[in-house]
Structures are given as C-alpha cells and as structure tokens.
Design an enzyme around this catalytic site. Structure first.
Site, short mmCIF file in Angstrom:
data_model
loop_
_atom_site.label_atom_id
_atom_site.label_comp_id
_atom_site.label_asym_id
_atom_site.label_seq_id
_atom_site.Cartn_x
_atom_site.Cartn_y
_atom_site.Cartn_z
N HIS A 185 -29.88 30.06 -3.83
CA HIS A 185 -29.24 30.69 -5.00
C HIS A 185 -28.96 32.17 -4.80
CE1 HIS A 185 -28.56 30.79 -9.52
NE2 HIS A 185 -28.11 29.59 -9.20
N HIS A 285 -18.61 22.45 -5.88
CA HIS A 285 -19.59 23.00 -6.83
C HIS A 285 -19.13 22.67 -8.24
CE1 HIS A 285 -21.36 26.54 -9.09
NE2 HIS A 285 -22.41 26.16 -8.38
#
Length: 382
Positions: A185, A285
C-alpha cells in the site's frame, strides 16, 4: 445523436457516479472518482462538460483525445479520473445504442469469466485467518490483505515479524492452493521493503502490491532479486505515458491500472495492449462501485493478459452501502467458484437504480482517507 446533459451524484460510501444523457433518449453511466477527492473530480467533470454538450457521444476516441490533449495541462489523478468516468459513460451509450455489450465493440470477448479476489483484514490488518477462511467458504479462490500497518522508513524487526506472522496465519488457514496477494500500500519504504519481500518468500504469494511507491520504483530492480514473488503496481499511474517507463524497466510483473483513474476503457485498453507486448500481466484495480467494476469486466473480456479482477463486495471501505446496492440488475455480477461472469447486457451491462442513486445522493459523503502518525508524531503513509 447529441449529448444534452452531464449529471453527477456523490453517493455513499465514497463514490461519484456520472450520468450522460442524449437527445435520443439513451443515457450512459460512468464512475469518475478519486477516493477522498470526489468533489474535485466532480468539478473537473463539469469543466469538461462545457466541451461535450452538443457533441455526438459515439465519437469516443476524438472526445478522449480532446479532453486529454486539449487543455494544454494533462495527466494526473484528477483530470484522468474525470476523463475515465466520462469515457465509461460514452461507451455505455454506444453499446446501448447498438444493442450490444461494450466488449462486442472491442473485438468480442476471449473469455466467459475471470477470477476475482476478495479483501480481508482491513486497513490495519487484523483477524486475518478468520477472514481468510470466510472468504474461501464463500467460494473465492484468491484474496488480498494489507501487509502491514504503518512502518517508519527504518523500523524494528518486531514489526516485520508481526507482518510475516499474519501472512503465515493466512497461508495456514487456507492451505497451499489459494492465491494470496499482499498489499504494501505504499506504506513501506525501500529499507523495510527489502527485508519484507525476502521474509515473505516461503509463503508462495500470488503477488506483492506496491512494495514501494510508484515514484520510488527505482528500488524495485534490487527488490525483485530478493524473491520470486511477482511484483504488482499501477493504481497510482494514470496513462500509457506513465506506464511506458514501467514496461521499459522490465521489473514489474503485473500492472494494475484503475479504469476510474487511468482514462477509462479507451486508455486502459491501450495500456493492457502495451503490457501484453512486454509479457506483463494485468489485474485491474477496482475497490469502487458497480459501474467501475462493469467497465473493468469489459476490458477483462478482451485482454488476453488480464488474469484476475479486484472487486469491492464486502470491502472494509464500504460502510453504509456496498457494491450491489445501486444496481437494478443485482445478478449482473454472477460469482461462482471464485470467478465472475463477463456481463453480456448492452453497454456496460449494469443497470443503475437511478431513484436510489438520487436518494443516497441527498446524504452524499465527504470520505477522506485517515491521516496516520508514527509514535514520534511524524506523518505515516496510509
């Protein structure tokens, strides 16, 4: 056919929907949003509307080119996300006008279904073993989890040990044949990423996502030598020009363009084709809503190198509303044995419950990602 109106709806949990109407009575839906910047993207959509009103919605390539090149300043998350949602809606209109799914207009689908994965564990990963077992029990064959909570640029080994232990617990809970993706992340800096990638090697991960931030990817050449796990990134890249150097560097194994951030179907089709030429896989995504997912599935249908699709059903961000709440045809995403069927309805294939959208837009949202700090008070990457 002419475009007559562009209307935006900010709806919970953190989404922005766009409806484009035409004088032929055909409308299309898109999802232009940057998480935490919905109002900013909404303003960009309204600026682009000045050009689009009165134009033929079917001239998608020309409109994309003008929206991207015609403003002199180009690229970046806000403009490209605004273009992305408009692009999705234009494809939706074109498919509906011709009575065919978008993938039919892109050459026809080369797959009937695509594997999907589900999120577990939340922002600060917790109860991951139980979450993993639940995901597998619901039929998923792959999952993704955040690898760590916040990490300082150089942190202690007990933080590394805790991250590795969580992954080990998940692998033990689901067995050897379930795909596990670990998302760093962008929280992990180069010194700690080197250690983590090496320590996670025994758990045979499906991929490691954003081992470092995309702007620090010069570190990936060394990091990639420390293990065999595929490296994925791309949610914070917004055009084929952003991805160009990624392919040339030949380190990243999987790219993750977001069809609500990277210029929509038009641009992501080109990015996927570039990736195929470099033998790079694509995993779009999509922690967003039903329109974004429907757009992703159109790309998945026609791109040979797409192998798995993110989706947000039950994701920790979806407080108050979930993926299917705004879909009138709630069976549009048919999940079975860890795969989802490619929609065959006209346009994007998802029918939006406009009355419910308007109702929830009255509440709207002002979602912001959390601001984290380290123990010393300094800012921590989320």
């Amino acid at each position: 056919m002419k475009i007559t109106a562009l209307t935006t709806y900010i709806v919970p949990p953190r989404w922005l929907f766009l409806k484009i109407e035409t004088d032929a009575g055909i409308s299309g839906w898109g999802e232009p949003v940057v998480e935490g910047k919905a109002l900013t993207v909404e303003a960009a959509v309204k600026e682009l509307a000045d050009y689009l009103i009165g134009k033929d919605p079917r001239l998608i390539e020309d409109h994309w080119t003008v929206m991207h090149r015609g403003g002199f300043y180009r690229g970046g998350p806000i403009l490209m996300s605004a273009i992305a949602g408009i692009d999705q809606a234009l494809w939706d209109i074109k498919g509906k006008a011709l009575g065919v799914p978008v993938h039919e207009l892109l050459g026809g689908k080369l797959r009937e279904t695509i594997k999907v994965y589900s999120w577990i564990g939340g922002d600060r990963p917790a109860e991951v073993a139980a979450g993993a077992k639940d995901v597998v029990a619901r039929g998923f064959r792959a999952l993704k989890m955040n690898g760590t909570e916040e990490l300082q640029i150089v942190d202690s080994h007990d933080r590394i040990d805790a991250a590795v232990e969580r992954v080990a617990m998940v692998r033990e809970a689901v067995g050897p044949n379930i795909g596990i993706a670990v998302d760093f992340h962008g929280r992990v800096h180069r010194p700690m990423a080197r250690i983590l990638v090496k320590e996670l090697e025994p758990y045979r991960l499906m991929f490691i996502e954003e081992p470092v931030l995309s702007e620090n990817r010069e570190a990936l050449k060394e990091i990639a030598t420390l293990g065999s796990t595929p490296i994925a990134l791309g949610e914070r890249l917004y055009s084929r020009w952003d991805f160009k150097s990624v392919f040339e560097e030949a380190v990243v194994d999987i790219i993750q363009p977001d069809l609500s951030h990277a210029g929509g179907i038009t641009e992501c089709r080109k990015i996927a084709a570039m990736a195929e030429a470099y033998d790079v896989a694509v995993a779009p995504h999509c922690p967003l809503g039903p329109i974004a997912l429907a757009a992703c599935l159109q790309l998945d249908a026609v791109s040979y190198n797409c192998f798995i699709q993110e989706q947000s059903l039950g994701i920790h961000y979806n407080a108050g509303n979930d993926l299917l709440d705004y879909a009138a045809n709630k069976d549009v995403f048919r999940y079975e044995d860890g795969y989802v069927a490619i929609p065959d309805g006209p346009g994007l294939g998802v029918e939006i419950d406009e009355d419910y959208v308007k109702e929830r837009a009255k509440e709207g949202h002002r979602w912001r990602n959390p601001v984290w700090r380290h123990k010393d008070g300094s800012f921590a990457e989320w």
